[in-house]
Design an enzyme around this catalytic site. Structure first.
Site, PDB file in Angstrom:
ATOM      1  N   HIS A 113      20.862  30.917  20.160  1.00 11.55           N
ATOM      2  CA  HIS A 113      20.193  32.084  20.789  1.00 11.55           C
ATOM      3  C   HIS A 113      19.773  31.703  22.205  1.00 11.55           C
ATOM      4  CE1 HIS A 113      17.372  35.718  20.444  1.00 11.55           C
ATOM      5  NE2 HIS A 113      17.272  35.286  21.684  1.00 11.55           N
ATOM      6  N   HIS A 118      15.854  41.099  16.778  1.00 14.56           N
ATOM      7  CA  HIS A 118      14.556  40.923  17.423  1.00 14.56           C
ATOM      8  C   HIS A 118      13.575  41.612  16.476  1.00 14.56           C
ATOM      9  CE1 HIS A 118      11.746  40.309  20.835  1.00 14.56           C
ATOM     10  NE2 HIS A 118      11.075  41.140  20.067  1.00 14.56           N
ATOM     11  N   HIS A 129      13.982  33.871  16.641  1.00 18.97           N
ATOM     12  CA  HIS A 129      12.709  33.373  17.186  1.00 18.97           C
ATOM     13  C   HIS A 129      11.490  33.767  16.352  1.00 18.97           C
ATOM     14  CE1 HIS A 129      12.995  37.402  18.876  1.00 18.97           C
ATOM     15  NE2 HIS A 129      13.842  37.041  19.813  1.00 18.97           N
ATOM     16  N   ASP A 142      16.059  30.595  22.624  1.00 19.50           N
ATOM     17  CA  ASP A 142      15.608  31.824  23.293  1.00 19.50           C
ATOM     18  C   ASP A 142      15.248  31.529  24.751  1.00 19.50           C
ATOM     19  OD1 ASP A 142      15.206  34.547  23.507  1.00 19.50           O
ATOM     20  OD2 ASP A 142      13.111  34.453  22.866  1.00 19.50           O
ATOM     21  N   LYS A 149      23.539  42.032  18.119  1.00 21.13           N
ATOM     22  CA  LYS A 149      22.089  41.904  18.296  1.00 21.13           C
ATOM     23  C   LYS A 149      21.422  43.267  18.246  1.00 21.13           C
ATOM     24  CE  LYS A 149      18.207  39.849  19.346  1.00 21.13           C
ATOM     25  NZ  LYS A 149      17.802  39.186  20.575  1.00 21.13           N
ATOM     26  N   HIS A 192      19.645  33.176  26.535  1.00 23.94           N
ATOM     27  CA  HIS A 192      19.879  34.184  27.577  1.00 23.94           C
ATOM     28  C   HIS A 192      20.367  33.449  28.823  1.00 23.94           C
ATOM     29  CE1 HIS A 192      17.619  37.366  25.389  1.00 23.94           C
ATOM     30  NE2 HIS A 192      17.023  36.307  24.873  1.00 23.94           N
TER      31      HIS A 192
END
Ligand code: DOR
Ligand code: ZN
Length: 359
Positions: A20, A150, A188, A261, A113, A22
């Protein structure tokens, strides 16, 4: 927290994957891609770009942009060859069963996601009614494409510290009941409630845990002045939750695995009257996780969490190369150059970590 594994001063583990992360897009990739590629082989790249990555074609194009920046970077030839960005689609109310079929057959889309609309950074196009997603979940179950969540409810009246807990019963339990063989990763996780929930489910339900949720709690964010670089979503919780997360991460249970994350925002966007959510950790993630595991005397459990359990969950082989961590302090850089002359401040900027990567 007293280290009890002081006998171990050097640890060679299978090269980790980040399930995971970004990386953002365009010029940001010049900073984020080399950092990720230095430590990780596979990296599941989140799709919350502006605009989001909604189709397999868009995911393919995004992957090419990532690889272009990898090739242009000064990462070693060996790491360039090893880095394998795995893509995700951003689920919207309009995602179709056909989109899922194409994604599953693409070989590069690893998962889908789901951001509840409004839950976090660039989630405005996310799902507004999960009950309307039945057709998408059915297709994902059929094509064995995992759902990444999420996991926070977004109603205005729900306290920010309760949003993950409420999601478990109000949303996640319903999805699991209707789609019992859908593979799900609660991303997360931040609470003992989420850890217990994951433990109570079958092997098709797993969770990632970030370094910040293992090392810190809301006191670190708020005591003695507000610390914007500890602000992420889901927000850091009480110390008792941090302890349970450390327990499950270091337990050797394969339902819990690494997902940093790592979420870059330029320093001036974090140190701001309305600061962005996200901790940047990709460049120092392995020393951070080693420090967290060693803090409870469980450095021997690190490799499963960083390098085996995620691959096992996704049905992928474990990596063949290794990395060596050494119990020698490193200073986290104060910041990194970021695009358009901005800066990027990592988690624990300027501080010393007891573990580093052996060069
Ligand atoms: O803190 C966060 N930052 N949480 C998320 O879910 C998104 C991420 C981001 O993209 O910045
Ligand atoms: Zn994220």
């Amino acid at each position: 927290m007293t280290p009890t594994t002081d006998a171990i001063t050097e640890l060679t583990i299978i090269q980790p994957d980040d399930w995971h992360i970004h990386l953002r897009d365009d010029k940001a990739l010049a900073t984020t891609v080399p950092h990720a590629a230095a430590s990780f082989n596979r990296a599941i790249c989140m799709p919350n770009l502006v605009p989001p990555v909604k189709t397999t074609d868009e995911a393919l194009a995004y992957r090419q942009r990532i690889l272009h920046h990898l090739q242009a970077s000064d990462v070693s030839t060996e790491r360039k060859a090893a880095f394998d960005p795995r893509m995700t689609l951003y689920m919207t109310n309009e995602t179709s069963a056909h989109d899922i079929e194409v994604a599953a057959k693409s070989g590069i889309v690893q998962a889908v996601k789901l951001y509840p609309a409004g839950a976090t950074t660039n989630s405005a196009d996310g799902v507004t009614d999960i009950n309307a997603c039945v057709g998408i979940f059915e297709a994902m179950e059929r094509y064995n494409l995992p759902l990444l969540l999420h996991g926070e409810v977004t109603h205005d009246h729900v306290d920010i510290f309760d949003r993950e807990k409420r999601f478990l019963e109000e949303v996640l339990a319903q999805i699991i009941a209707k789609f019992p063989s859908l593979k799900i990763v609660m991303e997360h996780i931040t609470t003992s409630d989420a850890a217990d929930f994951i433990l109570s489910q079958g092997n098709q339900v797993a969770a990632t845990i970030t370094p910040q949720h293992l090392m810190f709690n809301r006191n670190h964010l708020l005591l003695g002045g507000i610390k914007p670089h500890f602000y992420c979503l889901p927000i850091l919780k009480r110390e008792k939750h941090q302890k349970v997360l450390l327990d499950v991460a270091t337990s050797g249970n394969p339902k819990f695995f690494l997902g940093t994350d790592s979420a870059p925002h330029a320093t001036d966007q974090k140190e701001n009257a309305c600061g962005c959510a996200g901790c940047y950790s990709a460049s120092i993630a392995l020393p951070l996780y080693a420090t967290a595991f060693d803090s409870v005397g469980k450095i021997d459990k690190l490799e499963g969490f960083t390098s085996r359990f995620g691959a096992q969950f996704y049905g992928l082989p474990v990596n063949e190369t290794t990395v060596t961590l050494i119990n020698q302090p490193m200073q986290v850089p104060a910041d990194y150059p970021y695009f358009d002359n901005s800066k990027l401040t990592p988690l624990m900027a300027g501080e010393y970590l007891p573990w580093s990567i052996k060069s």
